[in-house]
Design an enzyme around this catalytic site. Structure first.
Site, PDB file in Angstrom:
ATOM      1  N   GLY A  21       7.693  -9.677   3.633  1.00 42.44           N
ATOM      2  CA  GLY A  21       7.157  -8.330   3.374  1.00 42.44           C
ATOM      3  C   GLY A  21       7.668  -7.330   4.392  1.00 42.44           C
ATOM      4  N   TYR A 151      -7.771 -10.616  -5.813  1.00 44.46           N
ATOM      5  CA  TYR A 151      -7.108 -10.467  -4.510  1.00 44.46           C
ATOM      6  C   TYR A 151      -7.922 -11.177  -3.424  1.00 44.46           C
ATOM      7  CZ  TYR A 151      -5.379  -7.772  -0.397  1.00 44.46           C
ATOM      8  OH  TYR A 151      -4.876  -7.378   0.821  1.00 44.46           O
ATOM      9  N   VAL A 181      -5.211   0.017   6.024  1.00 45.68           N
ATOM     10  CA  VAL A 181      -4.055   0.418   6.833  1.00 45.68           C
ATOM     11  C   VAL A 181      -3.419   1.667   6.211  1.00 45.68           C
ATOM     12  CG1 VAL A 181      -1.907  -0.406   7.872  1.00 45.68           C
ATOM     13  CG2 VAL A 181      -3.618  -2.066   7.104  1.00 45.68           C
ATOM     14  N   LYS A 202      -1.496  13.480  -3.483  1.00 46.04           N
ATOM     15  CA  LYS A 202      -2.185  14.424  -4.370  1.00 46.04           C
ATOM     16  C   LYS A 202      -2.341  15.801  -3.715  1.00 46.04           C
ATOM     17  CE  LYS A 202      -5.793  11.772  -5.648  1.00 46.04           C
ATOM     18  NZ  LYS A 202      -6.970  11.308  -6.426  1.00 46.04           N
ATOM     19  N   ASP A 285     -16.564   4.374  -6.632  1.00 48.39           N
ATOM     20  CA  ASP A 285     -16.529   4.411  -5.165  1.00 48.39           C
ATOM     21  C   ASP A 285     -16.078   3.067  -4.603  1.00 48.39           C
ATOM     22  OD1 ASP A 285     -17.290   6.991  -4.572  1.00 48.39           O
ATOM     23  OD2 ASP A 285     -19.429   6.523  -4.502  1.00 48.39           O
TER      24      ASP A 285
HETATM   25  P1  NAP Z   1       3.246  -3.122   0.907  1.00 43.41           P
HETATM   26  O1  NAP Z   1       3.624  -1.884   1.634  1.00 43.41           O
HETATM   27  O2  NAP Z   1       2.882  -3.013  -0.530  1.00 43.41           O
HETATM   28  O3  NAP Z   1       4.419  -4.169   1.079  1.00 43.41           O
HETATM   29  C1  NAP Z   1       4.388  -5.373   0.381  1.00 43.41           C
HETATM   30  C2  NAP Z   1       5.547  -6.203   0.852  1.00 43.41           C
HETATM   31  O4  NAP Z   1       5.496  -7.462   0.172  1.00 43.41           O
HETATM   32  C3  NAP Z   1       6.900  -5.576   0.543  1.00 43.41           C
HETATM   33  O5  NAP Z   1       7.776  -5.820   1.614  1.00 43.41           O
HETATM   34  C4  NAP Z   1       7.352  -6.333  -0.696  1.00 43.41           C
HETATM   35  O6  NAP Z   1       8.758  -6.451  -0.810  1.00 43.41           O
HETATM   36  C5  NAP Z   1       6.756  -7.705  -0.402  1.00 43.41           C
HETATM   37  N1  NAP Z   1       6.589  -8.498  -1.626  1.00 43.41           N
HETATM   38  C6  NAP Z   1       5.747  -8.263  -2.655  1.00 43.41           C
HETATM   39  N2  NAP Z   1       5.936  -9.185  -3.629  1.00 43.41           N
HETATM   40  C7  NAP Z   1       6.919 -10.014  -3.184  1.00 43.41           C
HETATM   41  C8  NAP Z   1       7.583 -11.142  -3.730  1.00 43.41           C
HETATM   42  N3  NAP Z   1       7.262 -11.621  -4.940  1.00 43.41           N
HETATM   43  N4  NAP Z   1       8.560 -11.730  -3.008  1.00 43.41           N
HETATM   44  C9  NAP Z   1       8.908 -11.245  -1.795  1.00 43.41           C
HETATM   45  N5  NAP Z   1       8.325 -10.196  -1.217  1.00 43.41           N
HETATM   46  C10 NAP Z   1       7.349  -9.569  -1.914  1.00 43.41           C
HETATM   47  O7  NAP Z   1       2.023  -3.853   1.603  1.00 43.41           O
HETATM   48  P2  NAP Z   1       1.407  -3.670   3.071  1.00 43.41           P
HETATM   49  O8  NAP Z   1       0.356  -2.627   2.960  1.00 43.41           O
HETATM   50  O9  NAP Z   1       2.480  -3.554   4.078  1.00 43.41           O
HETATM   51  O10 NAP Z   1       0.652  -5.059   3.240  1.00 43.41           O
HETATM   52  C11 NAP Z   1       1.107  -6.061   4.116  1.00 43.41           C
HETATM   53  C12 NAP Z   1       0.019  -7.112   4.226  1.00 43.41           C
HETATM   54  O11 NAP Z   1      -1.165  -6.510   4.752  1.00 43.41           O
HETATM   55  C13 NAP Z   1      -0.379  -7.727   2.881  1.00 43.41           C
HETATM   56  O12 NAP Z   1      -0.555  -9.120   3.041  1.00 43.41           O
HETATM   57  C14 NAP Z   1      -1.695  -7.040   2.564  1.00 43.41           C
HETATM   58  O13 NAP Z   1      -2.498  -7.850   1.745  1.00 43.41           O
HETATM   59  C15 NAP Z   1      -2.270  -6.831   3.924  1.00 43.41           C
HETATM   60  N6  NAP Z   1      -3.253  -5.739   4.062  1.00 43.41           N
HETATM   61  C16 NAP Z   1      -2.912  -4.468   3.698  1.00 43.41           C
HETATM   62  C17 NAP Z   1      -3.849  -3.455   3.836  1.00 43.41           C
HETATM   63  C18 NAP Z   1      -3.546  -2.035   3.443  1.00 43.41           C
HETATM   64  O14 NAP Z   1      -4.450  -1.185   3.511  1.00 43.41           O
HETATM   65  N7  NAP Z   1      -2.325  -1.673   3.077  1.00 43.41           N
HETATM   66  C19 NAP Z   1      -5.131  -3.744   4.348  1.00 43.41           C
HETATM   67  C20 NAP Z   1      -5.417  -5.048   4.747  1.00 43.41           C
HETATM   68  C21 NAP Z   1      -4.466  -6.036   4.588  1.00 43.41           C
HETATM   69  P3  NAP Z   1       9.647  -5.346  -1.629  1.00 43.41           P
HETATM   70  O15 NAP Z   1       9.540  -4.060  -0.855  1.00 43.41           O
HETATM   71  O16 NAP Z   1      11.007  -5.891  -1.602  1.00 43.41           O
HETATM   72  O17 NAP Z   1       9.022  -5.254  -2.983  1.00 43.41           O
HETATM   73  P1  GDP Z   2     -10.607  -0.122  -0.935  1.00 45.92           P
HETATM   74  O1  GDP Z   2     -10.840   0.348   0.466  1.00 45.92           O
HETATM   75  O2  GDP Z   2     -10.166  -1.535  -1.002  1.00 45.92           O
HETATM   76  O3  GDP Z   2     -11.780   0.158  -1.821  1.00 45.92           O
HETATM   77  O4  GDP Z   2      -9.373   0.676  -1.551  1.00 45.92           O
HETATM   78  P2  GDP Z   2      -8.804   2.154  -1.458  1.00 45.92           P
HETATM   79  O5  GDP Z   2      -7.963   2.303  -0.262  1.00 45.92           O
HETATM   80  O6  GDP Z   2      -8.157   2.373  -2.782  1.00 45.92           O
HETATM   81  O7  GDP Z   2     -10.044   3.143  -1.262  1.00 45.92           O
HETATM   82  C1  GDP Z   2     -10.955   3.353  -2.322  1.00 45.92           C
HETATM   83  C2  GDP Z   2     -11.998   4.399  -1.946  1.00 45.92           C
HETATM   84  O8  GDP Z   2     -11.405   5.689  -1.830  1.00 45.92           O
HETATM   85  C3  GDP Z   2     -13.065   4.508  -3.040  1.00 45.92           C
HETATM   86  O9  GDP Z   2     -14.295   4.914  -2.466  1.00 45.92           O
HETATM   87  C4  GDP Z   2     -12.476   5.624  -3.919  1.00 45.92           C
HETATM   88  O10 GDP Z   2     -13.478   6.263  -4.693  1.00 45.92           O
HETATM   89  C5  GDP Z   2     -11.918   6.550  -2.846  1.00 45.92           C
HETATM   90  N1  GDP Z   2     -10.818   7.439  -3.304  1.00 45.92           N
HETATM   91  C6  GDP Z   2     -10.860   8.810  -3.339  1.00 45.92           C
HETATM   92  N2  GDP Z   2      -9.711   9.311  -3.800  1.00 45.92           N
HETATM   93  C7  GDP Z   2      -8.888   8.261  -4.016  1.00 45.92           C
HETATM   94  C8  GDP Z   2      -7.532   8.155  -4.473  1.00 45.92           C
HETATM   95  O11 GDP Z   2      -6.852   9.148  -4.752  1.00 45.92           O
HETATM   96  N3  GDP Z   2      -7.003   6.908  -4.535  1.00 45.92           N
HETATM   97  C9  GDP Z   2      -7.717   5.792  -4.224  1.00 45.92           C
HETATM   98  N4  GDP Z   2      -7.124   4.598  -4.302  1.00 45.92           N
HETATM   99  N5  GDP Z   2      -9.009   5.851  -3.820  1.00 45.92           N
HETATM  100  C10 GDP Z   2      -9.588   7.073  -3.718  1.00 45.92           C
END
Ligand code: NAP
Ligand code: GDP
Length: 329
Positions: A21, A151, A181, A202, A285
């Site tokens: 990733g 998930y 994040v 947005k 929400d």
């Molecule tokens: P992201 O920006 O969506 O990036 C996802 C990454 O996974 C990309 O590099 C993508 O590669 C790779 N990937 C997806 N499907 C794949 C596959 N089939 N084979 C190989 N690579 C694949 O996600 P992120 O936000 O950085 O998340 C990273 C980690 O943090 C994840 O495990 C996620 O669950 C965790 N996490 C994220 C958040 C959040 O708020 N974002 C919060 C808590 C935990 P390509 O670019 O090549 O498609």
């Molecule tokens: P979660 O933290 O896993 O629930 O995921 P999100 O990062 O998608 O955050 C969702 C929360 O943000 C909920 O309370 C939604 O109602 C609120 N929200 C407000 N505007 C947006 C929007 O434009 N996109 C998303 N994804 N959530 C929104």
């Protein structure tokens, strides 16, 4: 004389870190940190993998990547990732894709002798009905919120697999548990992404088109947000220093939890938007709150400084505006 890196990883050779990733939000932040560290990371080689290098849904492609790179250490980020609304639409895909990716990666790491793997859980996998603040011991204590059960259960299985790998083979594979994040290189797709990149995109469009900003839901839900560059520093610390199999929550403190309205106001301010802001309460929400404790992290790193929320929002908005054409959206 032993190579210097042997002190860092307890093994005989240099530390070769494979990041799955590597092209995502968190992967790009770690890549930037490692580049900035430059000379200070003597004896470490870093490889950032994308889905173009190997589709980790395929066991064969995953094995081939591990055979090619022979990592001593792995940061496993690759996953199907999305915000609340994508999760609600695609629970089956989140479950299956993530279970396959995680099993392929952990199995290949074991097979090719990786000493340590740090995988990534999330605070949204915890039980919906729970005591607060949530801590690391509560992962399996009850069903997750119904919006993202696919998930959540897939991610929980990483913890099961890590504990079983330790029990049967003595491997010290672990996982971190970040809160929401955000940062440069996020997925700014409005329908599929998380709340902050969605709101940034947005608000950018509302300003350009002279239209109101639509925030989804009531704005009252609470979240702890972590800047991707802070998470990167903590992730690399876990890789180098943290020795437990038990996961660790990587989060700002409970006192830094904010409402969605507060987050939306910060985006509006950072982008200089002066139009109307409308709350669409016909939209969900999601989980009202998932307040997590960072007491364990604070025991290890009492002095770690998180980037102030508004500064991190400003940097992310500036990045999005400067990279609008190439940003993922
Ligand atoms: P992201 O920006 O969506 O990036 C996802 C990454 O996974 C990309 O590099 C993508 O590669 C790779 N990937 C997806 N499907 C794949 C596959 N089939 N084979 C190989 N690579 C694949 O996600 P992120 O936000 O950085 O998340 C990273 C980690 O943090 C994840 O495990 C996620 O669950 C965790 N996490 C994220 C958040 C959040 O708020 N974002 C919060 C808590 C935990 P390509 O670019 O090549 O498609
Ligand atoms: P979660 O933290 O896993 O629930 O995921 P999100 O990062 O998608 O955050 C969702 C929360 O943000 C909920 O309370 C939604 O109602 C609120 N929200 C407000 N505007 C947006 C929007 O434009 N996109 C998303 N994804 N959530 C929104």
């Amino acid at each position: 004389m032993k190579p210097e890196s042997s002190q860092m990883n307890g093994s005989l050779g240099p530390m070769r870190v494979l990041v799955t990733g590597g092209s995502g939000l968190v992967g790009r932040a770690i890549e930037r940190l490692v580049k900035e560290e430059g000379e200070n990371r003597k004896g470490e080689e870093w490889i950032f993998l994308t889905s173009k290098d190997a589709n980790l849904l395929s066991a064969e492609e995953t094995r081939a990547a591990f055979e090619k790179h022979r990592p001593t250490h792995v940061i496993h980020l690759a996953a199907m990732v999305g915000g609340l609304f994508r999760n609600m639409r695609q629970n089956l895909d989140f479950w299956r894709n993530n279970v396959f990716i995680n099993d392929n990666v952990l199995k290949a790491a074991h097979e090719f002798g990786a000493l340590k793997v740090v995988s990534c859980l999330s605070t949204c996998i915890f039980p919906d009905k729970t005591a607060y603040p949530i801590d690391e011991t509560m992962i399996h204590n009850g069903p997750p919120h119904e919006s993202n059960f696919g998930y959540a259960y897939a991610k929980r299985m990483i913890d099961v697999q890590n504990r079983a790998l330790f029990q049967q083979y003595g491997l010290r594979y672990t996982a971190v548990i970040p809160t929401n994040v955000f940062g440069p290189h996020d997925n700014f797709n409005i329908e599929d992404g998380h709340v902050l990149p969605g709101l940034i995109h947005k608000t950018y469009l509302a300003k350009k088109e002279g239209k109101p900003l639509q925030v989804w839901g009531s704005g009252r839900a609470l979240r702890q947000f972590i800047y991707s560059l802070d998470l990167a520093r903590l992730f690399v610390w876990v890789l180098r220093e943290y020795d437990e199999v038990e996961p660790i929550i990587l989060s700002v403190g409970e006192e830094d939890e904010v409402s969605i309205k507060f987050a939306a106001d910060a985006v509006v301010e950072a982008l200089g938007f002066r139009g109307d802001v409308i709350y669409d309460t016909s939209k969900s929400d999601g989980q009202f709150k998932k307040t997590a404790s960072n007491a364990k992290l604070r025991k290890y790193l009492p002095d770690f400084k998180f980037t102030p929320f508004k500064q991190a929002i400003q940097e992310t908005c500036d990045w999005f505006v400067a990279n609008y054409d190439s940003a993922r959206k």
